[in-house]
Motif scaffolding. Structure first.
Motif, PDB file in Angstrom:
ATOM      1  N   PHE A  27       0.833  -1.205   0.000  1.00  0.00           N
ATOM      2  CA  PHE A  27       0.000   0.000   0.000  1.00  0.00           C
ATOM      3  C   PHE A  27       0.863   1.247   0.000  1.00  0.00           C
ATOM      4  O   PHE A  27       1.867   1.323   0.715  1.00  0.00           O
ATOM      5  N   THR A  28       0.460   2.228  -0.798  1.00  0.00           N
ATOM      6  CA  THR A  28       1.046   3.557  -0.719  1.00  0.00           C
ATOM      7  C   THR A  28      -0.049   4.569  -1.014  1.00  0.00           C
ATOM      8  O   THR A  28      -1.101   4.231  -1.565  1.00  0.00           O
ATOM      9  N   ALA A  29       0.178   5.821  -0.628  1.00  0.00           N
ATOM     10  CA  ALA A  29      -0.816   6.879  -0.803  1.00  0.00           C
ATOM     11  C   ALA A  29      -0.154   8.217  -0.518  1.00  0.00           C
ATOM     12  O   ALA A  29       0.975   8.284  -0.008  1.00  0.00           O
ATOM     13  N   SER A  30      -0.855   9.295  -0.829  1.00  0.00           N
ATOM     14  CA  SER A  30      -0.390  10.621  -0.433  1.00  0.00           C
ATOM     15  C   SER A  30      -0.550  10.777   1.076  1.00  0.00           C
ATOM     16  O   SER A  30      -1.610  10.482   1.627  1.00  0.00           O
ATOM     17  N   VAL A  31       0.510  11.236   1.733  1.00  0.00           N
ATOM     18  CA  VAL A  31       0.425  11.528   3.165  1.00  0.00           C
ATOM     19  C   VAL A  31       0.015  12.988   3.331  1.00  0.00           C
ATOM     20  O   VAL A  31       0.250  13.819   2.450  1.00  0.00           O
ATOM     21  N   PRO A  32      -0.627  13.356   4.451  1.00  0.00           N
ATOM     22  CA  PRO A  32      -1.135  14.728   4.602  1.00  0.00           C
ATOM     23  C   PRO A  32      -0.065  15.813   4.489  1.00  0.00           C
ATOM     24  O   PRO A  32      -0.368  16.932   4.075  1.00  0.00           O
ATOM     25  N   GLN A  33       1.169  15.477   4.845  1.00  0.00           N
ATOM     26  CA  GLN A  33       2.242  16.475   4.786  1.00  0.00           C
ATOM     27  C   GLN A  33       2.805  16.642   3.367  1.00  0.00           C
ATOM     28  O   GLN A  33       3.566  17.579   3.114  1.00  0.00           O
ATOM     29  N   TYR A  34       2.486  15.704   2.468  1.00  0.00           N
ATOM     30  CA  TYR A  34       2.959  15.747   1.080  1.00  0.00           C
ATOM     31  C   TYR A  34       4.488  15.849   1.004  1.00  0.00           C
ATOM     32  O   TYR A  34       5.035  16.508   0.114  1.00  0.00           O
ATOM     33  N   ASP A  35       5.185  15.193   1.928  1.00  0.00           N
ATOM     34  CA  ASP A  35       6.635  15.369   1.995  1.00  0.00           C
ATOM     35  C   ASP A  35       7.430  14.087   1.785  1.00  0.00           C
ATOM     36  O   ASP A  35       8.664  14.118   1.824  1.00  0.00           O
ATOM     37  N   ARG A  36       6.759  12.961   1.561  1.00  0.00           N
ATOM     38  CA  ARG A  36       7.491  11.693   1.489  1.00  0.00           C
ATOM     39  C   ARG A  36       6.637  10.622   0.796  1.00  0.00           C
ATOM     40  O   ARG A  36       5.463  10.824   0.526  1.00  0.00           O
ATOM     41  N   ILE A  37       7.295   9.481   0.564  1.00  0.00           N
ATOM     42  CA  ILE A  37       6.607   8.297   0.048  1.00  0.00           C
ATOM     43  C   ILE A  37       6.736   7.205   1.097  1.00  0.00           C
ATOM     44  O   ILE A  37       7.853   6.876   1.524  1.00  0.00           O
ATOM     45  N   GLU A  38       5.614   6.672   1.524  1.00  0.00           N
ATOM     46  CA  GLU A  38       5.628   5.578   2.492  1.00  0.00           C
ATOM     47  C   GLU A  38       4.967   4.348   1.894  1.00  0.00           C
ATOM     48  O   GLU A  38       4.055   4.444   1.070  1.00  0.00           O
ATOM     49  N   LEU A  39       5.440   3.178   2.337  1.00  0.00           N
ATOM     50  CA  LEU A  39       4.879   1.901   1.910  1.00  0.00           C
ATOM     51  C   LEU A  39       4.470   1.086   3.129  1.00  0.00           C
ATOM     52  O   LEU A  39       5.072   1.212   4.201  1.00  0.00           O
ATOM     53  N   ARG A  40       3.443   0.255   2.934  1.00  0.00           N
ATOM     54  CA  ARG A  40       3.049  -0.735   3.938  1.00  0.00           C
ATOM     55  C   ARG A  40       2.946  -2.093   3.256  1.00  0.00           C
ATOM     56  O   ARG A  40       2.642  -2.185   2.065  1.00  0.00           O
TER      57      ARG A  40
END
Length: 315
Positions: A27-40
């Motif tokens: 899973f990935t998505a836009s985070v509220p801070q719009y500052d990084r890419i995260e994966l789960r």
């Protein structure tokens, strides 16, 4: 039996879930801070809710891709993992904030949460305008790039384009426009076609997309082509004149959109993944409101093999 849906993951937008051949969901998505890419990563869809997020890339402090990291998508293409995303330049380069271009990063590890990510640079479409929301898919052995971009000669914010790919980070040939905002439901607040996602089933290639402003007007539309058609010919595609998923005022699920498709644990049932809000009293610009949440529901089919999206509040 129908049941009311609750969010799977809170405060994430533009969700992308992929089920890989290793049996895991990513899973990935836009985070509220719009500052990084995260994966789960998890063995089940439900497990993604509690999976530990891993930050795999952070924006630099300045430069051409140092602001507003939007809509990452994770794809396994030609033996490696890629994340495609959009980002804007710092104000010292462009005075206007929304000047996004598209980029790719690559990881050759078996598990994309491990190993290092290589910045592959911009994905150049040959058109130097605002662009975002890239996805990729393979059809009859050819890898395609599908995205949203502004054409200065066409009224509105963005249209949908397709092009074949030479490599997983380079397109090959001229972009072909498939859709532009033209119906009332596509032009509320903003004239937008964006967030395309591809589903291949029942002898057809389907493209879902999102339209209008990112508040309760946000809604999803559908294009489709026959499986044996030339996907680079605009005449191969049929566009539905009405939205396939839109706000459900009855149950309080607003502005569903920017979806992806994945498969359930049975390997066959298609799941629709999208974000939506659960209230409309947004203070300020909806873009900066963090309360877009992730929903997952089953996609159903009619007798002609066309997808039935239903309502965003009911599975």
């Amino acid at each position: 039996m129908e049941q009311l849906l609750t969010p799977l993951i809170a405060q994430r937008a533009d969700p992308h879930i992929v089920r890989h051949s290793d049996g895991h969901y990513y899973f990935t998505a836009s985070v509220p801070q719009y500052d990084r890419i995260e994966l789960r990563r998890a063995k089940t869809i439900a497990g993604l809710a509690d999976a530990m997020p891993v930050d795999v890339w952070r924006k630099p402090d300045s430069g051409p891709h140092s602001e507003l990291v939007w809509a990452p998508e994770l794809h396994f293409n030609q033996g490696a993992w890629y994340v495609y995303f959009a980002a804007a330049p710092s104000r010292e380069i462009k005075f206007e904030l929304f000047q996004h271009r598209m980029y790719a990063i690559r990881n050759t590890s078996a598990n994309p949460l491990d190993g290092g990510w290589e910045f592959m640079g911009p994905v150049d479409t040959g058109i130097d305008t605002f662009c975002l929301d890239a996805t990729t898919f393979t059809h009859k052995g050819q890898l395609y790039y599908l995205w949203a971009q502004k054409d200065k000669a066409i009224a509105g914010n963005s249209n949908l384009y397709i092009a074949p790919m030479k490599t997983p980070w380079q397109i090959d040939g001229k972009p072909i426009m498939l859709s532009k905002p033209e119906f009332d439901w596509e032009t509320r607040g903003f004239s937008v076609n964006e967030g395309p996602s591809v589903l291949q089933r029942n002898g057809k290639v389907f493209i879902s997309y999102s339209a209008s402003a990112t508040d309760e007007n946000y809604a999803m539309g559908l294009l489709w082509a026959d499986d044996d058609a030339d996907l680079l010919e605009p005449v191969s595609w049929t566009k539905l004149a009405r939205p396939v998923l839109q706000t459900c005022y009855e149950h309080g699920v607003y502005g569903p959109g920017h979806n992806s498709f994945t498969r359930a644990e049975d390997g066959d049932t298609v799941l629709l993944v999208y974000h939506a809000r659960t209230y409309t009293e947004i203070v300020g610009d909806p873009l900066w409101n963090p309360d877009r949440h992730i929903f997952v529901k089953r996609l159903r089919w009619d007798e002609q093999g066309m997808p039935l999206f239903g309502r965003p509040s009911i599975d």
